[in-house]
Scaffold this motif. Structure first.
Motif, short mmCIF file in Angstrom:
data_model
loop_
_atom_site.label_atom_id
_atom_site.label_comp_id
_atom_site.label_asym_id
_atom_site.label_seq_id
_atom_site.Cartn_x
_atom_site.Cartn_y
_atom_site.Cartn_z
N TYR A 148 -18.02 -32.68 5.89
CA TYR A 148 -19.44 -32.78 5.56
C TYR A 148 -20.25 -31.54 5.92
CZ TYR A 148 -18.49 -37.74 4.82
OH TYR A 148 -18.00 -38.94 4.36
N ALA A 149 -19.67 -30.59 6.64
CA ALA A 149 -20.47 -29.46 7.14
C ALA A 149 -21.06 -28.63 6.02
CB ALA A 149 -19.62 -28.58 8.05
N ARG A 150 -20.34 -28.49 4.91
CA ARG A 150 -20.84 -27.64 3.83
C ARG A 150 -22.10 -28.22 3.17
NH1 ARG A 150 -17.13 -23.75 2.34
NH2 ARG A 150 -17.92 -23.59 0.20
N LEU A 151 -22.34 -29.52 3.33
CA LEU A 151 -23.57 -30.11 2.79
C LEU A 151 -24.80 -29.57 3.51
CD1 LEU A 151 -22.52 -33.86 2.42
CD2 LEU A 151 -22.84 -32.20 0.58
N LEU A 152 -24.64 -29.10 4.74
CA LEU A 152 -25.76 -28.56 5.50
C LEU A 152 -26.08 -27.11 5.13
CD1 LEU A 152 -24.75 -29.94 9.02
CD2 LEU A 152 -26.27 -30.99 7.32
N ASP A 153 -25.24 -26.52 4.29
CA ASP A 153 -25.41 -25.13 3.87
C ASP A 153 -25.66 -25.10 2.37
OD1 ASP A 153 -25.33 -22.43 3.43
OD2 ASP A 153 -23.17 -22.22 3.79
N PRO A 154 -26.92 -25.05 1.95
CA PRO A 154 -27.24 -25.13 0.52
C PRO A 154 -26.59 -24.05 -0.34
CG PRO A 154 -29.23 -25.42 1.84
CD PRO A 154 -28.14 -24.97 2.78
N GLY A 155 -26.16 -22.95 0.26
CA GLY A 155 -25.53 -21.89 -0.51
C GLY A 155 -24.03 -22.02 -0.63
N ALA A 156 -23.45 -23.05 -0.06
CA ALA A 156 -22.00 -23.18 -0.03
C ALA A 156 -21.47 -23.66 -1.37
CB ALA A 156 -21.58 -24.16 1.06
N ASP A 157 -20.48 -22.94 -1.91
CA ASP A 157 -19.85 -23.34 -3.15
C ASP A 157 -19.03 -24.61 -2.94
OD1 ASP A 157 -20.86 -21.10 -4.42
OD2 ASP A 157 -19.06 -19.89 -4.04
N GLY A 158 -19.14 -25.53 -3.90
CA GLY A 158 -18.28 -26.71 -3.89
C GLY A 158 -18.55 -27.69 -2.79
N ALA A 159 -19.77 -27.69 -2.22
CA ALA A 159 -20.05 -28.57 -1.09
C ALA A 159 -19.89 -30.03 -1.46
CB ALA A 159 -21.45 -28.30 -0.55
N LEU A 160 -20.39 -30.41 -2.63
CA LEU A 160 -20.29 -31.82 -3.04
C LEU A 160 -18.85 -32.21 -3.34
CD1 LEU A 160 -23.46 -32.17 -5.31
CD2 LEU A 160 -23.10 -33.11 -3.02
N GLU A 161 -18.10 -31.30 -3.93
CA GLU A 161 -16.68 -31.56 -4.19
C GLU A 161 -15.94 -31.83 -2.89
OE1 GLU A 161 -12.64 -29.17 -5.60
OE2 GLU A 161 -14.54 -28.13 -5.46
N VAL A 162 -16.20 -30.99 -1.90
CA VAL A 162 -15.51 -31.15 -0.61
C VAL A 162 -15.92 -32.47 0.04
CG1 VAL A 162 -15.38 -30.24 1.73
CG2 VAL A 162 -15.21 -28.69 -0.22
N ALA A 163 -17.22 -32.78 0.04
CA ALA A 163 -17.68 -34.01 0.67
C ALA A 163 -17.10 -35.25 -0.01
CB ALA A 163 -19.21 -34.07 0.64
N ALA A 164 -16.94 -35.19 -1.31
CA ALA A 164 -16.46 -36.36 -2.06
C ALA A 164 -14.95 -36.52 -1.98
CB ALA A 164 -16.90 -36.26 -3.52
#
Length: 263
Positions: A148-164
């Motif tokens: 879930y950490a990438r959700l806290l970084d709006p510039g992170a590529d693929g954050a939603l993909e990783v979280a899901a």
């Protein structure tokens, strides 16, 4: 069980050591936190430590300097060569099928393999091999990426993909595996390890440091910012719910010792 060729290409063509040692605040924070958390739980030197997926020996170097006897195992031949050039004991090997003998180490570190084992069966084998090679009562420490950490970084590529999905796919690189905190603990328990505890390595400052990098173009923010980030990460150790703010997680568990005879 063959090593994916994209992993060899991904790491063989770069300098993995500089991720933690280049002076970048986020990297220095991860290195210092890993060091202090392991030092709390490792036996006094000299202990026999197996550093599985140890790369060119960043952690093995300071562990050896502390007086421990360290063996690095890594699947990338270039990493093994560089570790040996630095005077470390290092061999080519696979976390899922280690050549080392049963119960031959006081501690086993998995500070990289879980990132690149996207299938649960591969991770389970790596955990079981750590359990097999560590002595009863010994420490197993495993690093993982936080789902879930990438959700806290709006510039992170693929954050939603990783979280899901818990996976990040790259065009020119290996698929990367991300963990839930509870999943990391359950994997340790399924391997027969006891009392797993998960720490966030970078701590709550992670997203702010990433945003500052993007805004300023800088990566080293000086000793004052580093100390503030370290203080926040140490505070989070007492508040397990804050572990989800950190990109890198560290699970610490141990192989149970046999029960002694009843009096």
């Amino acid at each position: 069980m063959a090593l994916l060729p994209e992993i060899t290409a991904f790491y063989g063509g770069g300098d993995e050591a500089t991720r933690l040692t280049s002076g970048r605040t986020i990297g220095t924070l991860e290195l210092l936190r890993t060091r202090e958390l392991l030092r709390r739980r490792l036996p006094d030197p000299p202990a026999d430590i197996l550093d599985v997926g140890g790369g060119p020996g960043v952690h093995a170097r300071w562990l050896t300097d502390d007086g421990h006897r360290v063996t690095v195992v890594d699947p990338v031949e270039e990493h093994v060569r560089r570790a040996r050039d630095d005077g470390l004991t290092a061999v080519v090997g696979d976390a899922r099928r280690l050549d080392q003998e049963d119960a031959s180490f006081d501690a086993v570190l998995l500070l990289g393999p879980l990132y690149h084992l996207p299938d649960a069966s591969g991770r389970a084998r790596a955990w079981r091999e750590a359990h097999r090679t560590v002595r009863p009562g010994g420490l197993v420490a495993a690093a993982a990426l936080n789902r879930y950490a990438r959700l806290l970084d709006p510039g992170a590529d693929g954050a939603l993909e990783v979280a899901a999905t818990g996976l990040r796919t790259r065009r020119n690189g290996p698929t990367t595996s991300y963990h839930l905190l509870a999943e990391l603990c359950e994997e340790a328990r399924q391997a027969g390890l006891a009392d797993p505890v998960v720490h966030g390595l970078q701590g709550p400052a992670y997203a702010a440091l990433k945003a500052r990098e993007r805004h300023t173009g800088r990566r080293n923010f000086g000793p004052e910012v580093l100390e503030e980030a370290l203080a926040a990460a140490r505070f989070a150790d007492g508040h397990p719910e804050l572990a989800v703010t950190s990109m890198h997680l560290l699970a610490l568990a141990h192989r149970p010792a046999p029960a002694g005879p009843h009096p």
